[in-house]
Design a protein around this motif. Structure first.
Motif, PDB file in Angstrom:
ATOM      1  N   ASP A 197      26.389 -48.971  11.175  1.00 23.01           N
ATOM      2  CA  ASP A 197      26.423 -49.771  10.053  1.00 23.01           C
ATOM      3  C   ASP A 197      26.769 -49.466   8.833  1.00 23.01           C
ATOM      4  O   ASP A 197      26.074 -49.490   7.600  1.00 23.01           O
ATOM      5  N   ASP A 254      18.868 -52.531   3.012  1.00 15.97           N
ATOM      6  CA  ASP A 254      19.099 -51.887   4.359  1.00 15.97           C
ATOM      7  C   ASP A 254      20.064 -51.028   4.665  1.00 15.97           C
ATOM      8  O   ASP A 254      20.324 -50.150   5.242  1.00 15.97           O
ATOM      9  N   THR A 300      24.101 -55.498   2.580  1.00 17.37           N
ATOM     10  CA  THR A 300      23.064 -56.065   1.892  1.00 17.37           C
ATOM     11  C   THR A 300      23.031 -55.755   0.498  1.00 17.37           C
ATOM     12  O   THR A 300      22.810 -56.802  -0.395  1.00 17.37           O
ATOM     13  N   GLN A 313      22.888 -57.078  11.850  1.00 13.74           N
ATOM     14  CA  GLN A 313      23.024 -56.188  10.689  1.00 13.74           C
ATOM     15  C   GLN A 313      24.292 -55.489  10.876  1.00 13.74           C
ATOM     16  O   GLN A 313      24.933 -55.068   9.953  1.00 13.74           O
ATOM     17  N   TYR A 356      23.900 -63.759   9.060  1.00 11.64           N
ATOM     18  CA  TYR A 356      22.437 -63.997   9.178  1.00 11.64           C
ATOM     19  C   TYR A 356      22.235 -65.449   9.373  1.00 11.64           C
ATOM     20  O   TYR A 356      21.177 -66.044   9.957  1.00 11.64           O
ATOM     21  N   PRO A 413      26.876 -60.960   4.841  1.00  9.80           N
ATOM     22  CA  PRO A 413      25.627 -61.335   5.405  1.00  9.80           C
ATOM     23  C   PRO A 413      25.174 -62.837   5.485  1.00  9.80           C
ATOM     24  O   PRO A 413      24.576 -63.071   6.363  1.00  9.80           O
TER      25      PRO A 413
END
Lengths: 243, 216, 262
Positions: free
Chosen positions: C44, C169, C173, B174, B187, B183
């Motif tokens: 983040d 999140d 994302t 993350q 991921y 991502p």
């Protein structure tokens, strides 16, 4: 003095009375076949002798050990009384050899080598020397049952109990197990067997006990009792199993 | 500000995966020990022990791991007990795992046929000998697949420890995703690492199963 | 769902904390005598805090934390925090200060204390030309991706109650939801939208409307009045001497406007 002395035992499962005032004595070397319909109490009586079931009343003495005493040494009793079950009950995680060795090691406290020697001897005796390293699930039912017999005999019991040991077998496998039983009988072992094999009872047993509704209904020499039943119940039972 | 996803990031993720593995291992050992105790309490012939074990299992299985982590890390300090992130994570993961292990193993023990107990008894084996030489070896083999299955779940559940400050594999992914805005590859890499961990476990399980001759 | 639950659990625990726990907070004197200050920063939330190429935390909030420790004359103990755990960390005395691009709300202020704002960012809603939206009220059917719990989320929820908001999140994302077509619009900081387009010119992130300039506040434990006052003084002086504005230019690309104090 008889080897087994059963006096006036009663056994209930819940409200069902399975054994009603059963008395019986068995001499050393005697071979007794117990017959009767299912539910007549014959297997339960057998299981009471080595205390797999406890009785509610009465007394059982085996080779001088009072089985029914609250402080009975059951492990000592069971060393002298071998038992073979309908469903073989071999230990699936152990090889044939190890199945036979286990109790020799743990109960008779024999060393690894001594236990193995006896195990090989006993397994050879039931004709399965080539299967020592096999696991139970690699054997036929008849072979498994022969191993189970060898496992019990290895403990050098004074009494052997056989509980319908051919009932779960395919018909073509029954013969090999009965032949092993015959050879055990010829060695003079005291045996009590619950069975549906009437011919075997007639030819090998000294004595036949017919159980009916929780009681011993007839008790006499094997051939005579089976060929000339005294009671209507035994007659109807025999005609049912023989046809 | 937005940077590229680089090999250094994969190294960072692999380093974080050590936490994933360490946490899962700790939960396996700690949870295994507590789980054995609870499984025994669950089946011994003493009713109050059964009740306590059942209540424990219901409580732990019925509440989310995240809530348990929260209680241990943020709740205990309110009662004046200071716990570090490592202690809190190890404790709550172990307790969480123990409830599941206890049920898996109880089921395995009870799935060994009573006839096996009887066969042992008829040969004169004592209760303890029957348990250790006849029933346990069979129960262990029955228990292997569900135990390993739960372990794989546990490996993935360790990601919840990000809540209490752990940078394990998911949290590391993350963080890198937030810095690279990529991502998908991030991921994807994480999924591959999880797969390697879980696949090793499943191979181990297959090996153990192959050696088994459990009751049919 | 889990996040939701963690909030419920935390709310219950923190309610307990208020009644059970005595003043746990380490106030200014204790921090100075301990010789260290524990500060939580995000890793983040670029450009406030993110990992650089060698995976070290960098950003406006990280610089801010370093400057504060230096001004206090103590060593800095930096802790990475998430949106979900920053308030519990403070409330249970695991941190002294949280600098995490945090917006202030009356609810949050029940659990922790806020200083005057130290930074601000301009946020907006971005998307392709094909979507004709010019103000928040016009948002109805279109799906808008946003990072959960951020100032953008708070603003959008307030300004466009009819909008179809999808919460993710983090910014990355949310941005992925936009680029993959799962969401038609993206609500984020100007600087993030600009960076994304710099990196990928094909991306259509045209400003639809700008939400207000939202200030960010430093959070501290309740029951540490001296620390709170010291931080307010520090922020006040930083506003006056232009150092906070310089920090803003470095990371966000714009000068800091005059912000109302708390």
């Amino acid at each position: 003095m008889p080897l087994v002395e059963i006096s006036e035992i009663h056994k209930r499962f819940g409200t069902v009375e399975v054994l009603k005032d059963v008395s019986l004595s068995l001499d050393k070397g005697e071979i007794v076949a117990v017959i009767g319909r299912s539910g007549s109490g014959k297997s339960t009586m057998l299981r009471c002798i080595n205390a797999l079931e406890r009785v509610q009343a009465g007394r059982i003495v085996v080779d001088g050990i009072d089985v029914t005493a609250p402080d009975a040494d059951l492990n000592r009793l069971r060393q002298r009384v071998g038992m073979v079950f309908q469903s073989y009950n071999l230990f699936p995680h152990l090889t044939v050899e190890r199945n036979v060795m286990l109790a020799l090691r743990l109960v008779r406290k024999l060393g690894e080598d001594a236990a193995r020697d006896i195990a090989r001897q006993m397994v050879a005796k039931v004709g399965l020397a080539e299967k020592l390293a096999a696991y139970p699930d690699e054997l036929s039912g008849g072979q498994q049952q022969r191993v189970a017999i060898a496992r019990s005999l290895a403990m050098q019991p004074t009494l052997m109990l056989f509980d319908e040991i051919t009932s779960a077998l395919d018909p073509e496998l029954v013969g090999e197990v009965l032949r092993v039983l015959e050879s055990v009988a010829q060695e003079g072992m005291t045996m009590m067997l619950v069975t549906h094999e009437m011919n075997f009872a007639k030819n090998v047993a000294d004595r036949v006990i017919f159980m009916h509704e929780g009681r011993i209904h007839e008790d006499g020499p094997a051939r005579e009792t089976l060929l000339e039943p005294r009671t209507a119940e035994l007659r109807s039972f025999l005609s049912a199993v023989l046809h | 500000m937005i940077r590229e996803f680089s090999p250094a990031d994969v190294v960072y993720m692999l380093a974080a995966a050590r936490w994933t593995v360490a946490l899962a291992l700790f939960a396996m050992v700690g949870g295994g020990l507590i789980g054995m105790l609870v499984a025994v309490l669950r089946i011994v012939a003493f009713r109050p022990a059964n009740w306590v074990a059942r209540a424990y299992i219901n409580l732990i299985q019925g509440t989310p791991l995240l809530g348990q982590l929260f209680v241990f890390f943020f709740g205990l300090p309110l009662l004046g007990i200071q716990v570090g992130a490592w202690e809190a994570a190890a404790l709550s993961l172990s307790i969480y795992a123990s409830a599941f292990f206890a049920e898996i193993w109880r089921g395995s023990l009870q799935s060994v046929s009573p006839r096996q107990w009887e066969a042992g008894a008829a040969l004169g084996l004592t209760y303890v000998q029957r348990l250790t030489h006849v029933v346990l070896p069979q129960a262990v083999r029955i228990a292997v697949p569900p135990t390993v299955g739960f372990l794989m779940q546990l490996v993935k559940d360790t990601s919840l420890t990000a809540l209490i400050g752990f940078i394990e594999l998911t949290r590391a992914s993350q963080i890198i995703s937030a810095a690279t805005f990529a991502p998908l590859p991030v991921y994807g890499t994480a999924a591959a690492i999880y797969f390697v961990i879980c696949f090793s476990l499943s191979r181990l399980s297959q090996r153990l199963e192959k050696r088994s001759h459990a009751a049919r | 769902m889990l996040k939701h639950l963690s909030r419920i659990v935390s709310a219950v625990l923190l309610a307990g904390a208020v009644t059970v726990a005595p003043a746990l907070a380490a106030d200014l004197q204790q921090i100075i005598s301990a010789g260290k200050v524990r500060i939580g920063v995000p890793v983040d939330v670029a450009p406030f805090g993110s990992n650089d190429a060698s995976n070290q935390p960098v950003g406006l909030d990280v610089d801010m934390a370093n400057a504060i420790a230096k001004a206090l004359g103590v060593t800095l103990e930096l802790q990475q925090i998430t949106g979900a755990n920053r308030v519990p960390y403070l409330a249970t005395d695991k941190l002294d200060i949280v600098i995490a691009a945090m917006g202030a709300t009356p609810e949050r202020a029940l659990q922790i204390s806020f200083t005057s704002p130290y930074a601000a960012l301009s946020s907006g809603v971005f998307g392709p030309d094909s979507i004709a939206v010019t103000k928040p009220e016009e948002l109805t059917d279109q799906t808008v991706a946003v990072a959960r719990g951020t100032t953008q989320d708070l603003l959008l929820t307030k300004l466009a109650p009819n909008a179809n908001i999808q919460r993710y999140d983090d910014d990355a994302t949310a941005a992925a939801a936009f680029t993959s077509g799962q969401a038609q619009l993206l609500a984020t900081a100007d600087i993030v939208a600009k960076d994304m387009m710099d990196k990928n010119p094909a991306l259509q992130l045209k400003p639809k409307f700008i939400m207000e300039f939202s200030p960010c506040y430093i959070g501290v434990q309740q029951g540490a009045p001296e620390l709170l006052h010291w931080l307010n003084t520090y922020v006040h002086l930083g506003m006056r001497d232009g150092s906070l504005s310089a920090l803003s230019e470095k990371w966000i690309g714009t000068k800091l406007p005059a912000l109302p104090t708390i």
